[in-house]
Structure formats: structure tokens, C-alpha cells
Design an enzyme around this catalytic site. Structure first.
Site, PDB file in Angstrom:
ATOM      1  N   THR A  64      -4.665  -8.320  10.464  1.00  0.00           N
ATOM      2  CA  THR A  64      -5.177  -7.078   9.844  1.00  0.00           C
ATOM      3  C   THR A  64      -4.954  -5.497  10.882  1.00  0.00           C
ATOM      4  O   THR A  64      -4.367  -4.680  10.164  1.00  0.00           O
ATOM      5  CB  THR A  64      -6.465  -7.126   9.597  1.00  0.00           C
ATOM      6  N   LYS A 100       0.703  -1.190   0.018  1.00  0.00           N
ATOM      7  CA  LYS A 100       0.099  -0.019   0.041  1.00  0.00           C
ATOM      8  C   LYS A 100       0.949   1.327  -0.002  1.00  0.00           C
ATOM      9  O   LYS A 100       2.271   1.074   0.335  1.00  0.00           O
ATOM     10  CB  LYS A 100      -0.975  -0.044   1.271  1.00  0.00           C
ATOM     11  N   ASN A 108      -2.002  -0.373   7.164  1.00  0.00           N
ATOM     12  CA  ASN A 108      -1.255  -1.420   7.650  1.00  0.00           C
ATOM     13  C   ASN A 108      -0.309  -2.119   6.586  1.00  0.00           C
ATOM     14  O   ASN A 108      -0.178  -3.289   6.526  1.00  0.00           O
ATOM     15  CB  ASN A 108      -2.185  -2.638   8.054  1.00  0.00           C
ATOM     16  N   ARG A 148       3.158  -6.920   9.429  1.00  0.00           N
ATOM     17  CA  ARG A 148       2.528  -5.821   9.845  1.00  0.00           C
ATOM     18  C   ARG A 148       2.963  -5.689  11.670  1.00  0.00           C
ATOM     19  O   ARG A 148       3.065  -4.491  11.803  1.00  0.00           O
ATOM     20  CB  ARG A 148       1.048  -6.225   9.964  1.00  0.00           C
ATOM     21  N   GLU A 186      -8.742 -11.235  -7.767  1.00  0.00           N
ATOM     22  CA  GLU A 186      -7.692 -10.340  -7.410  1.00  0.00           C
ATOM     23  C   GLU A 186      -6.674 -10.223  -8.588  1.00  0.00           C
ATOM     24  O   GLU A 186      -6.426  -9.148  -9.132  1.00  0.00           O
ATOM     25  CB  GLU A 186      -7.314 -10.356  -6.149  1.00  0.00           C
ATOM     26  N   ARG A 193      -0.501 -14.521   3.729  1.00  0.00           N
ATOM     27  CA  ARG A 193      -1.229 -14.086   4.555  1.00  0.00           C
ATOM     28  C   ARG A 193      -0.585 -14.268   6.196  1.00  0.00           C
ATOM     29  O   ARG A 193      -0.349 -13.268   6.816  1.00  0.00           O
ATOM     30  CB  ARG A 193      -2.685 -14.769   4.735  1.00  0.00           C
ATOM     31  N   HIS A 230      -1.592  -5.686   1.369  1.00  0.00           N
ATOM     32  CA  HIS A 230      -2.723  -6.472   1.519  1.00  0.00           C
ATOM     33  C   HIS A 230      -2.229  -7.775   0.719  1.00  0.00           C
ATOM     34  O   HIS A 230      -1.513  -8.018   0.071  1.00  0.00           O
ATOM     35  CB  HIS A 230      -3.649  -5.866   0.270  1.00  0.00           C
ATOM     36  N   PHE A 256     -15.430   1.924   6.875  1.00  0.00           N
ATOM     37  CA  PHE A 256     -14.033   2.379   6.457  1.00  0.00           C
ATOM     38  C   PHE A 256     -13.842   2.449   5.047  1.00  0.00           C
ATOM     39  O   PHE A 256     -12.856   2.728   4.457  1.00  0.00           O
ATOM     40  CB  PHE A 256     -12.921   1.501   7.189  1.00  0.00           C
ATOM     41  N   TYR A 288     -12.087  -4.062  -2.973  1.00  0.00           N
ATOM     42  CA  TYR A 288     -12.761  -4.060  -1.770  1.00  0.00           C
ATOM     43  C   TYR A 288     -14.212  -3.920  -1.842  1.00  0.00           C
ATOM     44  O   TYR A 288     -14.836  -3.553  -0.883  1.00  0.00           O
ATOM     45  CB  TYR A 288     -12.228  -2.614  -1.058  1.00  0.00           C
TER      46      TYR A 288
HETATM   47  O1  CDP Z   1      -6.389  -6.666   4.674  1.00  0.00           O
HETATM   48  P1  CDP Z   1      -7.198  -7.719   5.547  1.00  0.00           P
HETATM   49  O2  CDP Z   1      -7.700  -8.921   4.326  1.00  0.00           O
HETATM   50  O3  CDP Z   1      -6.392  -8.226   6.565  1.00  0.00           O
HETATM   51  O4  CDP Z   1      -8.290  -6.960   6.161  1.00  0.00           O
HETATM   52  P2  CDP Z   1      -9.587  -6.817   5.523  1.00  0.00           P
HETATM   53  O5  CDP Z   1     -10.825  -7.291   6.701  1.00  0.00           O
HETATM   54  O6  CDP Z   1     -10.226  -7.292   4.292  1.00  0.00           O
HETATM   55  O7  CDP Z   1     -10.017  -5.004   5.661  1.00  0.00           O
HETATM   56  C1  CDP Z   1      -9.402  -4.491   4.332  1.00  0.00           C
HETATM   57  C2  CDP Z   1      -8.535  -3.175   4.735  1.00  0.00           C
HETATM   58  O8  CDP Z   1      -9.293  -2.441   5.137  1.00  0.00           O
HETATM   59  C3  CDP Z   1      -7.571  -3.587   6.008  1.00  0.00           C
HETATM   60  O9  CDP Z   1      -6.149  -3.964   5.545  1.00  0.00           O
HETATM   61  C4  CDP Z   1      -7.477  -2.142   6.492  1.00  0.00           C
HETATM   62  O10 CDP Z   1      -6.418  -1.430   5.509  1.00  0.00           O
HETATM   63  C5  CDP Z   1      -9.026  -1.488   5.969  1.00  0.00           C
HETATM   64  N1  CDP Z   1      -9.598  -1.525   7.462  1.00  0.00           N
HETATM   65  C6  CDP Z   1      -9.922  -0.170   8.204  1.00  0.00           C
HETATM   66  O11 CDP Z   1      -9.355   0.858   7.925  1.00  0.00           O
HETATM   67  N2  CDP Z   1     -10.607  -0.424   9.560  1.00  0.00           N
HETATM   68  C7  CDP Z   1     -11.121  -1.504   9.671  1.00  0.00           C
HETATM   69  N3  CDP Z   1     -11.805  -1.435  10.832  1.00  0.00           N
HETATM   70  C8  CDP Z   1     -10.795  -2.635   8.906  1.00  0.00           C
HETATM   71  C9  CDP Z   1     -10.256  -2.662   7.905  1.00  0.00           C
HETATM   72 MG    MG Z   2      -9.237  -8.724   3.219  1.00  0.00          MG
END
Ligand code: CDP
Ligand code: MG
Length: 137
Positions: A91, A9, A112, A102, A126, A85, A115, A57, A49
Site C-alpha cells: 500500500t 486511480k 499509490n 507501486r 467490489e 495484489r 486499487h 484518511f 472504502y
Molecule cells: O489499497 P490497499 O488495499 O493496499 O490499502 P488500504 O489499507 O485498503 O487503504 C485504501 C487506500 O487508502 C490506500 O490505497 C490509499 O490510497 C489510502 N490510504 C491513505 O491515503 N493513507 C493511509 N494511511 C492508508 C491508506
Molecule cells: Mg484495501
């Protein structure tokens, strides 16, 4: 052999962590199958997304992903989806284990750094979204 999508990112690129993050994947014997530094189109990020479109968010994460250059890459190897992962960590960086990307380099969920695809179906979709030109390997 599996393939998965990784995004470094804007925060990861601006902090000059492209090499560090890629090194951790290669150290694990995962291979770079495609890689590009790019400014993401907002429409691509919104598709990426889409599962989070109704979440509070969503707007912020789309703003963030289009705030500066990112690296998109396809990573291949045995169990690549889960292996990547686990290399990236949870996350929320404060819950990510030390030793993960992370856990070692990030502090807040909105920055974070990386992705990676959640499962094989997400990885396929994707990779098609970000590499419509196809992959090199
Ligand atoms: O990236 P990952 O798959 O681990 O997490 P996700 O639950 O799919 O969420 C996608 C992205 O949204 C996260 O990596 C964060 O950058 C953002 N996010 C956020 O800003 N605030 C949250 N409460 C949850 C996710
Ligand atoms: Mg995700």
C-alpha cells in the site's frame, strides 16, 4: 479461476499509465474480463472504502478517487486475487518492492495509483459494486 477488481486511480490515468499497468497484468497471464474509463460517483467510492469510514484518511481518499477519471476493471485468472495484489505491491509505495506497479511508479500512499481487492469476499462485493451491469467475460 478467480476474479478480482482493479481500479487505476486518477493519478494513474492522468500519468498515462493505463497501458503500462494493464500490460503488467496481461504479461502475468491474467485476463481483462471487463474494463471501463469512468468518473466515479462519490457514493460508489464511499461504499467501496466503507471499511475505512472511521479512518482519518477516508475523506481524502474519497476526494482523490473522484478527482478525475479512473479505470475500473475485472481481472480473471488462476489465483487472480493474490496475483494482482502482488503485482501492485504494498500500500505504501516506499515499502513496495521494485518491480511492482507501486514500487516502480509511485512515491506516496495518498497517490499509490491502483486499487485491487484484498481477498475473495472483497472481490465479489467490489465487482458487484463497480460492475452492476455484469462482466463481459
Ligand atoms: O489499497 P490497499 O488495499 O493496499 O490499502 P488500504 O489499507 O485498503 O487503504 C485504501 C487506500 O487508502 C490506500 O490505497 C490509499 O490510497 C489510502 N490510504 C491513505 O491515503 N493513507 C493511509 N494511511 C492508508 C491508506
Ligand atoms: Mg484495501
Amino acid at each position: 479461476m478467480e476474479k478480482t477488481l482493479v481500479l487505476i486511480k486518477p493519478g494513474g490515468v492522468s500519468r498515462n499509465l493505463i497501458g503500462e499497468i494493464t500490460k503488467r497484468l496481461e504479461n502475468r497471464n491474467l485476463s481483462v474480463a471487463a474494463m471501463k474509463l469512468m468518473n466515479a460517483e462519490r457514493s460508489t467510492v464511499e461504499k467501496h472504502y466503507a471499511e475505512h469510514a472511521s479512518r482519518p484518511f477516508f475523506g481524502e481518499v474519497c476526494d482523490y478517487l473522484t478527482s478525475g477519471p479512473i479505470v475500473a476493471m475485472v481481472i480473471s485468472g488462476a489465483n487472480a486475487v493474490k496475483a494482482v495484489r502482488s503485482t501492485m505491491g504494498a500500500t505504501n509505495p516506499v515499502e513496495a518492492a521494485p518491480g511492482t506497479v507501486r514500487g516502480d511508479f509511485a512515491l506516496t500512499i495518498d497517490d499509490n495509483l491502483v486499487h485491487s481487492s484484498a481477498d475473495a469476499d472483497a472481490a465479489k462485493a467490489e465487482i458487484e459494486l463497480w460492475f452492476s451491469e455484469g462482466t463481459v467475460k
